[in-house]
Scaffold this motif. Structure first.
Motif, PDB file in Angstrom:
ATOM      1  N   UNK A 256       0.817  -1.210   0.000  1.00 53.55           N
ATOM      2  CA  UNK A 256       0.000   0.000   0.000  1.00 53.55           C
ATOM      3  C   UNK A 256       0.855   1.266   0.000  1.00 53.55           C
ATOM      4  N   UNK A 257       2.035   1.207   0.615  1.00 57.45           N
ATOM      5  CA  UNK A 257       2.827   2.423   0.763  1.00 57.45           C
ATOM      6  C   UNK A 257       3.269   3.009  -0.575  1.00 57.45           C
ATOM      7  N   UNK A 258       3.262   2.175  -1.611  1.00 53.53           N
ATOM      8  CA  UNK A 258       3.644   2.680  -2.930  1.00 53.53           C
ATOM      9  C   UNK A 258       2.453   3.217  -3.711  1.00 53.53           C
ATOM     10  N   UNK A 259       1.241   3.064  -3.150  1.00 56.14           N
ATOM     11  CA  UNK A 259       0.055   3.456  -3.920  1.00 56.14           C
ATOM     12  C   UNK A 259      -0.884   4.400  -3.180  1.00 56.14           C
ATOM     13  N   UNK A 260      -1.046   4.259  -1.869  1.00 57.07           N
ATOM     14  CA  UNK A 260      -1.984   5.086  -1.107  1.00 57.07           C
ATOM     15  C   UNK A 260      -1.211   6.093  -0.267  1.00 57.07           C
ATOM     16  N   UNK A 261      -0.930   7.239  -0.857  1.00 60.38           N
ATOM     17  CA  UNK A 261      -0.194   8.287  -0.161  1.00 60.38           C
ATOM     18  C   UNK A 261      -1.102   9.500   0.064  1.00 60.38           C
ATOM     19  N   UNK A 262      -1.177  10.421  -0.871  1.00 55.69           N
ATOM     20  CA  UNK A 262      -2.112  11.528  -0.746  1.00 55.69           C
ATOM     21  C   UNK A 262      -3.101  11.491  -1.904  1.00 55.69           C
ATOM     22  N   UNK A 263      -4.391  11.419  -1.582  1.00 57.15           N
ATOM     23  CA  UNK A 263      -5.453  11.460  -2.581  1.00 57.15           C
ATOM     24  C   UNK A 263      -6.009  12.889  -2.579  1.00 57.15           C
ATOM     25  N   UNK A 264      -5.856  13.569  -3.702  1.00 52.94           N
ATOM     26  CA  UNK A 264      -6.222  14.985  -3.776  1.00 52.94           C
ATOM     27  C   UNK A 264      -7.484  15.165  -4.618  1.00 52.94           C
ATOM     28  N   UNK A 265      -8.431  15.937  -4.086  1.00 53.90           N
ATOM     29  CA  UNK A 265      -9.680  16.243  -4.787  1.00 53.90           C
ATOM     30  C   UNK A 265      -9.579  17.641  -5.396  1.00 53.90           C
ATOM     31  N   UNK A 266      -9.835  17.720  -6.707  1.00 53.62           N
ATOM     32  CA  UNK A 266      -9.850  18.992  -7.425  1.00 53.62           C
ATOM     33  C   UNK A 266     -11.272  19.305  -7.879  1.00 53.62           C
ATOM     34  N   UNK A 267     -11.607  20.605  -7.894  1.00 57.36           N
ATOM     35  CA  UNK A 267     -12.878  21.059  -8.472  1.00 57.36           C
ATOM     36  C   UNK A 267     -12.574  22.191  -9.445  1.00 57.36           C
ATOM     37  N   UNK A 268     -12.927  21.970 -10.704  1.00 60.33           N
ATOM     38  CA  UNK A 268     -12.628  22.942 -11.764  1.00 60.33           C
ATOM     39  C   UNK A 268     -11.153  23.339 -11.780  1.00 60.33           C
ATOM     40  N   UNK A 269     -10.295  22.331 -11.545  1.00 62.94           N
ATOM     41  CA  UNK A 269      -8.855  22.537 -11.623  1.00 62.94           C
ATOM     42  C   UNK A 269      -8.199  23.028 -10.354  1.00 62.94           C
ATOM     43  N   UNK A 270      -8.978  23.428  -9.339  1.00 61.61           N
ATOM     44  CA  UNK A 270      -8.417  23.949  -8.089  1.00 61.61           C
ATOM     45  C   UNK A 270      -8.490  22.878  -7.001  1.00 61.61           C
ATOM     46  N   UNK A 271      -7.471  22.818  -6.150  1.00 64.58           N
ATOM     47  CA  UNK A 271      -7.437  21.840  -5.066  1.00 64.58           C
ATOM     48  C   UNK A 271      -8.514  22.179  -4.042  1.00 64.58           C
ATOM     49  N   UNK A 272      -9.360  21.184  -3.729  1.00 59.40           N
ATOM     50  CA  UNK A 272     -10.389  21.348  -2.705  1.00 59.40           C
ATOM     51  C   UNK A 272      -9.927  20.734  -1.391  1.00 59.40           C
ATOM     52  N   UNK A 273      -9.380  19.533  -1.474  1.00 57.89           N
ATOM     53  CA  UNK A 273      -8.965  18.855  -0.243  1.00 57.89           C
ATOM     54  C   UNK A 273      -7.935  17.771  -0.553  1.00 57.89           C
ATOM     55  N   UNK A 274      -6.816  17.768   0.178  1.00 62.22           N
ATOM     56  CA  UNK A 274      -5.885  16.646   0.092  1.00 62.22           C
ATOM     57  C   UNK A 274      -6.190  15.649   1.213  1.00 62.22           C
ATOM     58  N   UNK A 275      -6.459  14.393   0.857  1.00 59.78           N
ATOM     59  CA  UNK A 275      -6.658  13.337   1.849  1.00 59.78           C
ATOM     60  C   UNK A 275      -5.311  12.652   2.049  1.00 59.78           C
ATOM     61  N   UNK A 276      -4.568  13.065   3.047  1.00 54.01           N
ATOM     62  CA  UNK A 276      -3.284  12.407   3.275  1.00 54.01           C
ATOM     63  C   UNK A 276      -3.532  11.007   3.816  1.00 54.01           C
ATOM     64  N   UNK A 277      -2.918   9.995   3.217  1.00 54.08           N
ATOM     65  CA  UNK A 277      -3.146   8.603   3.574  1.00 54.08           C
ATOM     66  C   UNK A 277      -1.885   7.959   4.167  1.00 54.08           C
ATOM     67  N   UNK A 278      -0.817   7.891   3.387  1.00 58.39           N
ATOM     68  CA  UNK A 278       0.457   7.303   3.818  1.00 58.39           C
ATOM     69  C   UNK A 278       0.254   5.949   4.482  1.00 58.39           C
ATOM     70  N   UNK A 279      -0.516   5.081   3.803  1.00 58.33           N
ATOM     71  CA  UNK A 279      -0.758   3.745   4.325  1.00 58.33           C
ATOM     72  C   UNK A 279       0.540   2.957   4.439  1.00 58.33           C
ATOM     73  N   UNK A 280       0.592   2.062   5.387  1.00 59.96           N
ATOM     74  CA  UNK A 280       1.722   1.159   5.540  1.00 59.96           C
ATOM     75  C   UNK A 280       1.538  -0.076   4.666  1.00 59.96           C
ATOM     76  N   UNK A 281       2.652  -0.674   4.251  1.00 63.35           N
ATOM     77  CA  UNK A 281       2.552  -1.980   3.612  1.00 63.35           C
ATOM     78  C   UNK A 281       1.906  -2.954   4.587  1.00 63.35           C
ATOM     79  N   UNK A 282       1.203  -3.951   4.048  1.00 64.84           N
ATOM     80  CA  UNK A 282       0.393  -4.841   4.880  1.00 64.84           C
ATOM     81  C   UNK A 282       0.758  -6.298   4.602  1.00 64.84           C
ATOM     82  N   UNK A 283       1.148  -7.008   5.639  1.00 63.14           N
ATOM     83  CA  UNK A 283       1.393  -8.443   5.533  1.00 63.14           C
ATOM     84  C   UNK A 283       0.103  -9.172   5.894  1.00 63.14           C
ATOM     85  N   UNK A 284      -0.406  -9.965   4.958  1.00 61.21           N
ATOM     86  CA  UNK A 284      -1.653 -10.713   5.141  1.00 61.21           C
ATOM     87  C   UNK A 284      -1.310 -12.185   5.351  1.00 61.21           C
TER      88      UNK A 284
END
Length: 384
Positions: A256-284
Motif C-alpha cells: 500500500x505504501x507505494x500506492x496510497x499516499x495523498x489522494x487529492x480532490x480537485x474542483x474545476x482545476x483547483x485543489x479542494x482537499x488533500x486526503x493524506x493517507x500514507x498507508x503502511x505496507x500490509x502483511x496478510x
C-alpha cells in the motif's frame, strides 16, 4: 439494510460484476471465491475454481480437463459507526453477483472474467458518504509445463469509480448508480504466478500482481488524483495430508505504501482537499483447512489476519479500511461429477480506532471509528 453500490464484487468465482464491498484487507477482500474464503483466503497452491483469476492464475493448471462455469452471489455486511451526529453508517449491505468461465485443454487453461477487486464505503445520516469501487476484466492463461510445474498469468483491464460527499470540505459528487461512481478511471495491470508440486502431498505456489497505475478519476467538475491499487506479492503452500484432509496457508505482501499516499480532490482545476493517507505496507496471513466428510460434502474453516494499514493520524470516518481479524468457515456439496455448490461465511469482530490527527475532509482528532463485518459468498459450479 439497504442495497448500496455494488462495487468490489469479490472475485469469488473468478468473474465478477462491479459492486462495492467495504474494505477488509485494506481495500481488498479477505478471500476471493467461497472455496478460498472458507479457508481464510488461502488460495496460492491448490485448485480453488475460477477465482484463480483473482488469486493465482497458475492454479488454473490444476483443474481437470474440460470447461467450468461458476455463478456466484456474494454479500458484505459492514457495521460502521462514528461519533456525534454522524452515528451509524447506513451503507450496511452490499450484494455482488458474479459469473466465470475457464477451459482446460491439454496443457493450456484459459478463460475470461469480470470482477470487483475491492473498495470502501460509508453513508451517514448527515449526508456525508464515500463509495469507492475497483474492478477488473481479466484474461488469464495457464500452462502445465509438466505434471509438477504450472505457470500462469493474466492481463487485467482495471476500472475505478468514486462518489464522495464531505460537507465540511464542500465536496459533493455522486452519480446515483448502483454500479458506477461519478469519478471514473481505467488502466491495465497483470499477474504472473506458478505452482510446483514438491511431492505427492505438498504443493507450493506464488503470484506477483502489478500495481493498477490508475489515472486521475474524473467526472467533469471534479478530479481525483493519487488513488491507486497496490502491487502484491504472495506465496503459499497446500498439504494434502490424506484423501480427506487438506491444509493451506498463504502470506501476501500488499504494498500500500507505494500506492496510497495523498489522494487529492480537485474542483474545476483547483485543489479542494488533500486526503493524506500514507498507508503502511500490509502483511496478510491466511490459513485454513478442508475436510472431505463424504463423497459429496466438504467442510472448511480458516483464519485471516492483516494489520490495519492506516496510521491513526490518517484514520478517516469516510474510509475506515481498518479490519484486522477474519474468522471463516464454509462447505462444498457436490450434487454429481458435473455440478457443485459452495458457501463461505466470514466474521470480522469489531475494531475500534481513534484518530489522532486532522485528516481531511474533517478533523478527526479523538474521533473513534467502530467497524465490524459479517460476509458470505455462495457459488454454483458446472463442469462439462
Amino acid at each position: 439494510m439497504q442495497l448500496n453500490k455494488l462495487t468490489a464484487t469479490m472475485a469469488a468465482v473468478g468473474l465478477f460484476v462491479p459492486g462495492l464491498a467495504l474494505a477488509t484487507n485494506g481495500m481488498l477482500m479477505e478471500g476471493y471465491g467461497p472455496i478460498a474464503a472458507g479457508m481464510g483466503g488461502a488460495a496460492m497452491a491448490y485448485d480453488n475454481g475460477n477465482a484463480a483469476m483473482a488469486n493465482n492464475p497458475a492454479t488454473l493448471g490444476l483443474m481437470e480437463q474440460g470447461s467450468r462455469v461458476d455463478a456466484m452471489l456474494g454479500f458484505v455486511g459492514p457495521d460502521v459507526s462514528a461519533p456525534g451526529t454522524m452515528g451509524k453508517s447506513k451503507a450496511d449491505a452490499f450484494y455482488m453477483p458474479a459469473f466465470g468461465y475457464v477451459k482446460k485443454q491439454g496443457k493450456l487453461a484459459y478463460g475470461a472474467g469480470l470482477y470487483g477487486q475491492g473498495g470502501m464505503g460509508t453513508e451517514y445520516a448527515n449526508g456525508d458518504m464515500a463509495q469507492v469501487s475497483v474492478g477488473r476484466v481479466i484474461f488469464p492463461l495457464a500452462y502445465s509445463v509438466n505434471d509438477r510445474f504450472n505457470v500462469g498469468g493474466s492481463i487485467d483491464i482495471v476500472w475505478a469509480g468514486m462518489d464522495l460527499v464531505a460537507s465540511q470540505a464542500g465536496i459533493s459528487f455522486k452519480d446515483g448508480s448502483n454500479y458506477t461512481g461519478a469519478a471514473k478511471g481505467y488502466s491495465l495491470a497483470g499477474k504472473l504466478g506458478f505452482t510446483y508440486k514438491l511431492n505427492n502431498a505438498l504443493t507450493v505456489g506464488g503470484v506477483y500482481q502489478t500495481a493498477a497505475n490508475l489515472p486521475d478519476l474524473k467526472d467533469g467538475t471534479y478530479k481525483v488524483k493519487g488513488f491507486d491499487m497496490p502491487p502484491i506479492l504472495g506465496l503459499g503452500l497446500s498439504w494434502q495430508a490424506n484423501d480427506r484432509l487438506m491444509i493451506a496457508a498463504d502470506v501476501k505482501d500488499v504494498m500500500w505504501n507505494s500506492s496510497m499516499n495523498t489522494v487529492t480532490i480537485y474542483r474545476n482545476g483547483a485543489v479542494v482537499a488533500p486526503f493524506q493517507q500514507d498507508w503502511n505496507d500490509q502483511i496478510v496471513l491466511a490459513m485454513g483447512l478442508s475436510y472431505k466428510l463424504n463423497d459429496a460434502l466438504t467442510g472448511r474453516i480458516g483464519y485471516n489476519y492483516a494489520k490495519n494499514p492506516i496510521p491513526n493520524q490518517f484514520i478517516n470516518y469516510l474510509w475506515p479500511a481498518d479490519a484486522e481479524n477474519h474468522y471463516t468457515g464454509g462447505f462444498g456439496y457436490a450434487f454429481n461429477k458435473q455440478s457443485a455448490f459452495n458457501f463461505a461465511l466470514s466474521y470480522v469482530p469489531k475494531v475500534s480506532v481513534t484518530g489522532t490527527g486532522a485528516a481531511m475532509p474533517a478533523g478527526n482528532g479523538g474521533m473513534q471509528i467502530d467497524h465490524s463485518q459479517v460476509n458470505w459468498q455462495m457459488m454454483y459450479s458446472y463442469k462439462f
